[in-house]
Motif scaffolding. Structure first.
Motif, mmCIF file in Angstrom:
data_model
loop_
_atom_site.group_PDB
_atom_site.id
_atom_site.type_symbol
_atom_site.label_atom_id
_atom_site.label_comp_id
_atom_site.label_asym_id
_atom_site.label_seq_id
_atom_site.Cartn_x
_atom_site.Cartn_y
_atom_site.Cartn_z
ATOM 1 N N SER A 95 45.551 31.348 50.017
ATOM 2 C CA SER A 95 44.311 32.055 49.742
ATOM 3 C C SER A 95 44.255 33.325 50.573
ATOM 4 O O SER A 95 44.626 33.338 51.747
ATOM 5 C CB SER A 95 43.111 31.153 50.068
ATOM 6 O OG SER A 95 41.902 31.814 49.765
ATOM 7 N N ASN A 96 43.800 34.417 49.964
ATOM 8 C CA ASN A 96 43.758 35.697 50.659
ATOM 9 C C ASN A 96 42.432 36.401 50.382
ATOM 10 O O ASN A 96 42.380 37.382 49.636
ATOM 11 C CB ASN A 96 44.939 36.574 50.222
ATOM 12 C CG ASN A 96 44.988 37.878 50.974
ATOM 13 O OD1 ASN A 96 44.455 38.001 52.076
ATOM 14 N ND2 ASN A 96 45.621 38.876 50.376
ATOM 15 N N PRO A 97 41.343 35.902 50.971
ATOM 16 C CA PRO A 97 40.050 36.555 50.755
ATOM 17 C C PRO A 97 40.063 37.989 51.281
ATOM 18 O O PRO A 97 40.430 38.235 52.425
ATOM 19 C CB PRO A 97 39.076 35.683 51.564
ATOM 20 C CG PRO A 97 39.761 34.370 51.698
ATOM 21 C CD PRO A 97 41.218 34.703 51.807
ATOM 22 N N SER A 98 39.698 38.921 50.433
ATOM 23 C CA SER A 98 39.655 40.332 50.802
ATOM 24 C C SER A 98 38.728 41.043 49.832
ATOM 25 O O SER A 98 38.379 40.502 48.768
ATOM 26 C CB SER A 98 41.053 40.954 50.722
ATOM 27 O OG SER A 98 41.514 40.962 49.376
ATOM 28 N N ALA A 99 38.332 42.259 50.187
ATOM 29 C CA ALA A 99 37.476 43.033 49.296
ATOM 30 C C ALA A 99 38.174 43.286 47.967
ATOM 31 O O ALA A 99 37.568 43.196 46.894
ATOM 32 C CB ALA A 99 37.088 44.348 49.962
ATOM 33 N N GLY A 151 39.146 31.121 44.393
ATOM 34 C CA GLY A 151 39.131 32.316 43.565
ATOM 35 C C GLY A 151 40.158 33.341 43.999
ATOM 36 O O GLY A 151 40.919 33.869 43.181
ATOM 37 N N THR A 152 40.199 33.620 45.300
ATOM 38 C CA THR A 152 41.172 34.617 45.771
ATOM 39 C C THR A 152 42.591 34.069 45.745
ATOM 40 O O THR A 152 43.552 34.843 45.606
ATOM 41 C CB THR A 152 40.821 35.116 47.179
ATOM 42 O OG1 THR A 152 40.823 34.029 48.103
ATOM 43 C CG2 THR A 152 39.462 35.802 47.193
ATOM 44 N N ALA A 153 42.754 32.760 45.854
ATOM 45 C CA ALA A 153 44.093 32.174 45.683
ATOM 46 C C ALA A 153 44.570 32.367 44.252
ATOM 47 O O ALA A 153 45.755 32.661 44.010
ATOM 48 C CB ALA A 153 44.073 30.690 46.040
#
Length: 314
Positions: A262-266, A130-132
């Motif tokens: 991918s960069n998972p973050s708020a 999702g974050t990608a």
């Protein structure tokens, strides 16, 4: 607690279950009782030894990166999350940590409350792909109805998010998938669908502003022939060498090769949560019980399914 580990690089057969102590948490972490974790291509690339420059060769290793579950304990510095909360999240170091266990200790800033209208298995499918997909959108910049985008290998987990996010922005999307994936591609927002077994988009005259190669089989060199003069080739499945080479090559060419990580973050997760409120769907193709983890990874590695594959823990 039970955990899935491996002591050497190799196929799914190297995976084994072991008994471990529950992890102790630091002040900025939460302990989560895992209800589900998803399978991503990165899992088997690391396990097969294809990413050793980043993952290292120290064993034992765990697999799995994103998960959903219930908070069991919170660190002294954690605010906004409490015991009993239903959450989803991701480990901080995706190359060296894993979530394939009954409990996981994770940094609280990488854990988010699960929306009530989705299941644990759906929530576990969100963070990595999702974050990608959100990162890919950021690289594309302003998207209009005239923006032409080719998504190759469009109906896996990444494609599921990307197609729907692009649809919400009104892009003109061409999806390349199998005949079985055509209905999903259309449902998720593709304006046109190409069956890769019947049509070769590389030999057609249509050119695109963006080419996204989710299958990893097209490659920048081939994609150039269907890219407009200042188009971007987005590569979410890079080999380690692709990262420096793409940066160097882009200094001398108008058709850019952009690596997507991918960069998972708020910030990125908020984009996904808003999209969920606007109707984004999460397709979990198959849920395997924890005891069938080898079968789950073998199934996922064969590919050909729509959406995501998830392992559930009772």
């Amino acid at each position: 607690m039970k955990a899935i580990v491996y002591q050497k690089f190799g196929p799914a057969d190297v995976l084994q279950t072991v008994e471990q102590e529950k992890p102790a948490i630091k002040a900025d972490q939460v302990l989560v009782k895992v209800k589900a974790f998803s399978i991503n291509p990165m899992d088997w690339k690391i396990r097969k030894g294809e990413m050793t420059l980043m993952s290292g060769s120290k064993f034992p290793k765990q697999t799995g990166t994103d998960f959903a579950g219930m908070v069991e304990e919170t660190g002294s510095a954690v605010i906004g999350i409490k015991k009993g909360d239903e959450v989803f999240g991701v480990v901080k170091n995706m190359m060296k940590e894993g979530v394939s266990a009954e409990y996981v200790a994770v940094t609280a800033s990488l854990v988010w409350k699960k929306p009530a209208n989705i299941s644990f298995t759906q929530a576990a499918a969100i963070p990595v792909v999702g974050t990608a997909a959100v990162t890919a959108l950021e690289k594309m910049g302003n998207i209009r109805s005239q923006t032409s985008i080719l998504v190759n290998g469009a109906t896996g987990g990444f494609g599921m998010f990307l197609l729907q996010l692009l649809k919400q922005r009104g892009a003109n999307i061409t999806a390349v998938t199998s005949s079985q994936g055509a209905a999903y591609a259309k449902k998720w927002g593709a304006n046109s669908v190409k069956d890769y077994k019947k049509e070769n988009v590389l030999t057609q005259k249509t050119t695109y502003d963006f080419v996204v190669d989710l299958s990893g089989k097209m490659g920048y060199k081939s994609a150039k022939q269907i890219m407009k003069s200042k188009a971007l080739f987005l590569n979410p499945t890079p080999k380690p060498i692709d990262i420096p080479l793409s940066l160097l090559g882009n200094l001398f060419r108008s058709k850019k090769h952009v690596v997507i990580l991918s960069n998972p973050s708020a910030k990125n997760t908020d984009v996904l949560l808003r999209a969920l409120n606007n109707g984004l769907e999460i397709e979990v193709n198959k849920v395997f019980p924890f005891a069938q983890y080898k079968e789950a990874y073998e199934y996922a590695e064969r590919g050909g399914y729509m959406g995501k594959v998830v392992i559930a823990i009772d």
